[in-house]
Every structure is written in structure tokens, then in C-alpha cells.
Design an enzyme around this catalytic site. Sequence first.
Site, PDB file in Angstrom:
ATOM      1  N   ALA A  96       0.787  -1.131  -0.025  1.00  0.00           N
ATOM      2  CA  ALA A  96      -0.093  -0.025   0.039  1.00  0.00           C
ATOM      3  C   ALA A  96       0.841   1.252  -0.004  1.00  0.00           C
ATOM      4  O   ALA A  96       0.468   2.286  -0.562  1.00  0.00           O
ATOM      5  CB  ALA A  96      -0.827  -0.151   1.297  1.00  0.00           C
ATOM      6  N   LYS A  97       2.005   1.217   0.391  1.00  0.00           N
ATOM      7  CA  LYS A  97       3.094   2.375   0.820  1.00  0.00           C
ATOM      8  C   LYS A  97       2.048   3.345   1.342  1.00  0.00           C
ATOM      9  O   LYS A  97       2.601   4.669   0.895  1.00  0.00           O
ATOM     10  CB  LYS A  97       3.753   2.771  -0.968  1.00  0.00           C
ATOM     11  CG  LYS A  97       4.544   1.335  -0.864  1.00  0.00           C
ATOM     12  CD  LYS A  97       5.446   1.821  -2.237  1.00  0.00           C
ATOM     13  CE  LYS A  97       6.436   0.503  -2.896  1.00  0.00           C
ATOM     14  NZ  LYS A  97       5.580  -0.575  -3.318  1.00  0.00           N
ATOM     15  N   ARG A  98       1.261   3.259   2.175  1.00  0.00           N
ATOM     16  CA  ARG A  98       0.646   4.587   2.777  1.00  0.00           C
ATOM     17  C   ARG A  98       1.524   5.202   3.732  1.00  0.00           C
ATOM     18  O   ARG A  98       2.551   4.530   4.366  1.00  0.00           O
ATOM     19  CB  ARG A  98      -0.468   4.019   3.625  1.00  0.00           C
ATOM     20  CG  ARG A  98      -1.672   3.279   2.647  1.00  0.00           C
ATOM     21  CD  ARG A  98      -2.013   4.147   1.408  1.00  0.00           C
ATOM     22  NE  ARG A  98      -3.293   3.864   0.836  1.00  0.00           N
ATOM     23  CZ  ARG A  98      -3.277   3.095  -0.355  1.00  0.00           C
ATOM     24  NH1 ARG A  98      -2.306   3.056  -0.986  1.00  0.00           N
ATOM     25  NH2 ARG A  98      -4.403   2.557  -0.824  1.00  0.00           N
TER      26      ARG A  98
END
Lengths: 275, 275
Positions: A96-98
Site C-alpha cells: 500500500a505504501k501508505r
Amino acid sequence: MKFIERLLGAQKKNDSLVCVGLDSDLAKLPRSILGSAEPQFEFNRRIIDATKNAVCAYKPNMAFYEEAGLKGWAALEKTIIYIKESAPDVVVILDAKRGDIGNTAQAYAKACWALGADCVTLNPYLGIDSLEPFLKDDTKGAFVLCRTSNPSGRELQDLDVTTPGGPSKLYMHVARLAMSWGKGGNLGLVVGATVPSELKDVRALVGGAVPILIPGVGAQGGSLEAAVRNGANESGLLALINSSRDIIFKDPGPDFAKKAGESARELKEAINKFR
Amino acid sequence: MKFIERLLGAQKKNDSLVCVGLDSDLAKLPRSILGSAEPQFEFNRRIIDATKNAVCAYKPNMAFYEEAGLKGWAALEKTIIYIKESAPDVVVILDAKRGDIGNTAQAYAKACWALGADCVTLNPYLGIDSLEPFLKDDTKGAFVLCRTSNPSGRELQDLDVTTPGGPSKLYMHVARLAMSWGKGGNLGLVVGATVPSELKDVRALVGGAVPILIPGVGAQGGSLEAAVRNGANESGLLALINSSRDIIFKDPGPDFAKKAGESARELKEAINKFR
């Protein structure tokens, strides 16, 4: 069960460090699957059936599901449910690389866990308060971007920074910060196979108890031998070697799943030679 | 029309620098709206109707829609369509804070533009190749995180870094890099109102032609006067002052939309005193 124990269990059960990236871009799916009512899910289902005994983790990247809108989101939900049913020992990493501020990070964490993921990838640029909501539950894990595999990863991550402990590269400082953030043992790092000496430095810094997710072998050009030797711990564990396109899109024909299964087993064996 | 021209047009037409953050967390919606079949969309529709003449932009944060799963994604789609129909001059900023490698960034860009957004927020940690897919079309814009409003934003962003041009804070280096990345004029920056001197430094560095999105007034404690004086350009434009909770959740009762409209107009007037 704690996240780190689940991950170790998966690696030992299948004797594998392979993580298959389910980057199931609609535009790249085999023609034979496009007639299906739910082509992204159907593709994933067949890939999972063919690879599940050769892997320790699956890593769907949210971008390729969000790109397909509502249908993509539904396919992602169904895919994770299917993994939990058919390969319950295998870990699901939501790529997700949030990274967002406190109350928003809390909402992203709820979204990721509601999808059924065991862990997520996160971006460190906003600091600890953007990561904390993901680390409260030690049955869940997170991998923080440290040194990424892409060519321009170096632009920020390789900068020389001044820290209280002395000069450092930014990615090494992120690795150090992450160790102070992840006190519950459920925080790992992402370091690309395209930067093998950086991977070696990070493993030396964090010790053997921290999982490292390693993308970039295969299509991106990273050396498999260096990824395993520099990334695994002293027991040959806790490196996750990700491969996406070279497994799931190995064959564009109707036998794509069979070929994906063969490719996953070949990668597992190739990795195990270096462990 | 180029993104930057659309944004200037919206600010001039409504004589407003106000950006309303549509952080429409299901758990915080007024009770009066929960009986609706589509409570997130219905809430947004009424907020938009009440505020659209007082704002230059709406900024839905994807976290609060992803948290609600498939229904949330559908609500986000409908909300953006509704803005385009009922307030076509107002700019839609998708607060996504995405950042991923090349082919994945391409998929995120397609996802964001398919939702109908005019621009997105992006994370710089992976460098230019993670941003490029968003910058190809100059009718679309992007705001890159520079110095964020959250307390731990300082952990990485305030680090002293060594660059070819000499020593710098990381966030100033990001601002400098962004100017080299955003050659089409469609790349802005995010700087929090909670760090007013940093905002002043960034505006001085980038000049008057670059939009700056400024969250952090109100609930997060940033000074409105400093945000406007330090963030707007010499013509009193191209700062976007974001307020979310203090407008959309100002009143928990059935009159929430009326109160949101009043709050948006009050914020607009308060800002305009300092322009």
C-alpha cells in the site's frame, strides 16, 4: 499468533523465502482469462492454486486494483479471502505504501486490516505518528520503505544527513529510526535487490530478528545471490524475496498458472541454494 | 485548460483560498444522515451544496473512503462526479499521498484520474520516477509533500542534508527537487500551517508561480494569519488553506450543512483580511 511468528512459520513450512507479487494489472492478464466475470480474481485464484506450496507470502499491490475501480477493489477483497481459505499459513502483505497523519493513518490501518491483510508496506516520510496506528496490534506487521529498488530511489534515500549519532545516509537513518519505532517486533523494512551493498548494511545494522522485504530481482535486474546472502539472517530466514512479473506473467498463454507454479518453484530452489 | 489556470480561475471566481477537506469518516457523520442509503455521499452532497460558492477546492482524503470498503469507493466516485456537475469551476484534490515505483505509479495515476480528480497529493520518498506518471498531462496537477503539519513530520523532513548546492534541510531540498521535476508548472507543494517559518522559506524559494497546499489551521493549531501571509504569493493567490473537521464536523446536528456553509464563508473572509 504474533506476526513475526506467523512469518517464520510460513517460511519454515514451505521452506521458502519467495513472495509472489500479485500485480495483476488488468491490461496484462492472459487473453484466456478475460472472458471470466471476475478476471482479476480468477487470474489470482489460479496463480495462488499453482504457487501456494512454494511461497511464504503473497503481495498484492493496491495500485493495480484501485486502477480497476470498484471491480478491482472487489477482486482484491476476494483474493485475500481466497488466500486465507486455501493457503492459511501464507502471509498476505498489502503493498500500500501508505503514509498519512494520525487520524488519517488510523483510517488507512482500518482499511488494510478490514481487507484481511497480515501486514502492509508504509512510507516513512511523515515520521512515527503516521506509522503508529499500524503497529498497535502485534498480530499485524508493517514493512517501512528504507532503500527502494527504483532508479530514482537514490534521490532522497542516499542523501547524507546529520543525525545526533553522527553522519549517515538517509536510508540508514530510516532503518535506525524504524528500530526505535517498532518495539513490538512487528516492523520490518523494504530494501531493493538492486542495491545489494545497501541491503548488506541494513541487515548488519538491524540484526537478525527484523524481516526485510526485497523487491527488484528479475525484471528490475537485482542479483538473486546477493539478495539472499545479504538479506537473510544467520539462519537463512526473514528475507522475503519478491518476484511479480517474472512469475505471474511468465507465460501469456492459457497455461499461465502452470508456468507460474514452475517459476515459483524454480525461484524457491534458486534461493535455497544460497541460504 | 492547464491545471494551474483552472486553479487560479477557481480562486478568482469565488475570491477564496479555502479548500474544504472532505474527510467524511463514517464514524463521525451526523446521526441525522446515517439513515440514508449512501450516508458518505449524501453527507458530502449537502456539504458541497452549502459551501461551493466559498471555496476554490475540495480535498477528499482517500483513507476515509477506503476505510468504508466498496461502499466507500462508490461514495468517493459519486462525490467527485457531483462536484464536477454542481461546482465545475472548483478544483478536486484527491488526497492520496501515493508514492510507488514506475509501472505501479502509472497504475495509481490511472486510478486517480479515472476517479475524476484534477490533482493529487504525492509522497517524494521514492524520487522523480514515482511522480512522473502524474505529471505527464498538464491539465492535471500534483502536490508533493514537503513539510507536513503533523508533530513527527520533523523526524525526517527537518534533517540537515548535504546536497551538491550545500547544506539544507531535507524539506527544502525536496522543494528544490520538486522545482526541477515539475517543469510543466503543474507541480505544487504541501507545507503545514503548523510550521509557519518553514512555509515562508518554501514560498521564498519556489517563487510566486507554484501552488502551496496548506493543511493544519484550526484543529491542528496552525495560525491562519501566518498561513496566508507566508503562503500566498505577491498577488494573494496560489495558497490553498485547507480546513476539514472545523468545517464539515462543525455541528453534529441536522443543521450540519448550514453550519458548514457558514464556517466556510467565515474562513474565507478571515483569510481575505490577510491577503
